[in-house]
Motif scaffolding. Structure first.
Motif, PDB file in Angstrom:
ATOM      1  N   SER A 124       1.027  44.789  38.770  1.00 20.21           N
ATOM      2  CA  SER A 124       0.076  43.958  39.521  1.00 20.21           C
ATOM      3  C   SER A 124      -0.124  42.596  38.872  1.00 20.21           C
ATOM      4  CB  SER A 124      -1.272  44.666  39.595  1.00 20.21           C
ATOM      5  OG  SER A 124      -1.140  45.860  40.313  1.00 20.21           O
ATOM      6  N   THR A 125      -0.278  41.587  39.725  1.00 21.63           N
ATOM      7  CA  THR A 125      -0.603  40.236  39.257  1.00 21.63           C
ATOM      8  C   THR A 125      -1.681  39.660  40.158  1.00 21.63           C
ATOM      9  OG1 THR A 125       1.023  39.125  40.657  1.00 21.63           O
ATOM     10  CG2 THR A 125       1.782  39.807  38.482  1.00 21.63           C
ATOM     11  N   SER A 126      -2.335  38.632  39.662  1.00 23.14           N
ATOM     12  CA  SER A 126      -3.346  37.940  40.442  1.00 23.14           C
ATOM     13  C   SER A 126      -2.646  36.883  41.288  1.00 23.14           C
ATOM     14  CB  SER A 126      -4.361  37.286  39.504  1.00 23.14           C
ATOM     15  OG  SER A 126      -5.281  36.527  40.236  1.00 23.14           O
TER      16      SER A 126
ATOM     17  N   GLN B 218       2.257  35.310  38.294  1.00 26.62           N
ATOM     18  CA  GLN B 218       3.120  35.568  37.144  1.00 26.62           C
ATOM     19  C   GLN B 218       2.651  34.752  35.937  1.00 26.62           C
ATOM     20  OE1 GLN B 218       5.764  37.884  37.426  1.00 26.62           O
ATOM     21  NE2 GLN B 218       4.951  38.284  39.438  1.00 26.62           N
TER      22      GLN B 218
ATOM     23  N   TYR C 249       2.254  35.133  32.851  1.00 27.49           N
ATOM     24  CA  TYR C 249       2.654  35.697  31.562  1.00 27.49           C
ATOM     25  C   TYR C 249       4.120  35.364  31.349  1.00 27.49           C
ATOM     26  CZ  TYR C 249       5.002  39.029  34.492  1.00 27.49           C
ATOM     27  OH  TYR C 249       5.831  39.576  35.431  1.00 27.49           O
TER      28      TYR C 249
ATOM     29  N   SER D 284      -4.455  35.556  33.403  1.00 28.76           N
ATOM     30  CA  SER D 284      -3.253  35.621  32.563  1.00 28.76           C
ATOM     31  C   SER D 284      -3.419  36.658  31.458  1.00 28.76           C
ATOM     32  CB  SER D 284      -2.910  34.246  31.983  1.00 28.76           C
ATOM     33  OG  SER D 284      -3.892  33.794  31.084  1.00 28.76           O
TER      34      SER D 284
ATOM     35  N   GLU E 112      -3.022  40.074  33.185  1.00 23.98           N
ATOM     36  CA  GLU E 112      -1.627  40.330  33.522  1.00 23.98           C
ATOM     37  C   GLU E 112      -0.821  40.687  32.278  1.00 23.98           C
ATOM     38  OE1 GLU E 112       0.067  37.319  36.028  1.00 23.98           O
ATOM     39  OE2 GLU E 112      -1.558  37.511  37.478  1.00 23.98           O
ATOM     40  N   HIS E 113      -1.114  40.027  31.183  1.00 25.90           N
ATOM     41  CA  HIS E 113      -0.471  40.354  29.904  1.00 25.90           C
ATOM     42  C   HIS E 113      -0.805  41.789  29.527  1.00 25.90           C
ATOM     43  CE1 HIS E 113      -1.456  40.939  25.628  1.00 25.90           C
ATOM     44  NE2 HIS E 113      -0.236  40.495  25.436  1.00 25.90           N
TER      45      HIS E 113
ATOM     46  N   ARG F 157       1.072  44.707  31.109  1.00 28.34           N
ATOM     47  CA  ARG F 157       2.455  44.876  30.690  1.00 28.34           C
ATOM     48  C   ARG F 157       2.577  45.257  29.222  1.00 28.34           C
ATOM     49  NH1 ARG F 157       1.386  41.976  34.509  1.00 28.34           N
ATOM     50  NH2 ARG F 157       2.740  41.780  36.268  1.00 28.34           N
TER      51      ARG F 157
END
Length: 118
Positions: A39-41, A45, A47, A109, A112-113, A116
């Motif tokens: 998932s991302t906002s 992307q 990151y 960010s 998102e980091h 992962r």
């Protein structure tokens, strides 16, 4: 009825024992592809993924972070919350990067980091 998604999530565990074996280019591609599909906002992307294969670098990273478990692996990925890359993209397309200078974008960010990083 068992929900396979919930079952997989509740049975997840992190293993911090690695073999000193390099990954194949195909394996690297598959792992990066999987990370890119988390998932991302707004699919921003926000990151970057740094691929570390030099055996000396994980030792240096472990010295800074205290994560000694990472020195035994043959390949290591560093996940970085990265707004600079998006700033460069915006400037390259003559887009005002004002929206990158917000707490919301910074936190996105970081989140998102984090998605992962485990």
């Amino acid at each position: 009825m068992t929900n396979p998604i919930l079952e997989q999530l509740t049975q997840h565990r992190s293993i911090r024992e690695f073999e000193d074996q390099p990954l194949s280019p195909h394996q690297v591609t598959e792992l990066v592809n999987a990370a890119q599909h988390a998932s991302t906002s707004t699919f921003s992307q926000q990151y970057s993924i740094v691929s570390v294969t030099d055996p000396a670098k994980p030792h240096a990273i472990a010295d800074v972070t205290g994560h000694r478990w990472m020195v035994d692996g043959g390949h290591y990925f560093v996940m970085v919350a990265d707004q600079y890359r998006n700033l460069k993209i915006a400037k390259a397309h003559d887009i005002d990067p004002y929206m990158l200078h917000s707490t919301d974008k910074f936190l996105a960010s970081v989140f998102e980091h984090a998605l992962r990083n485990d």
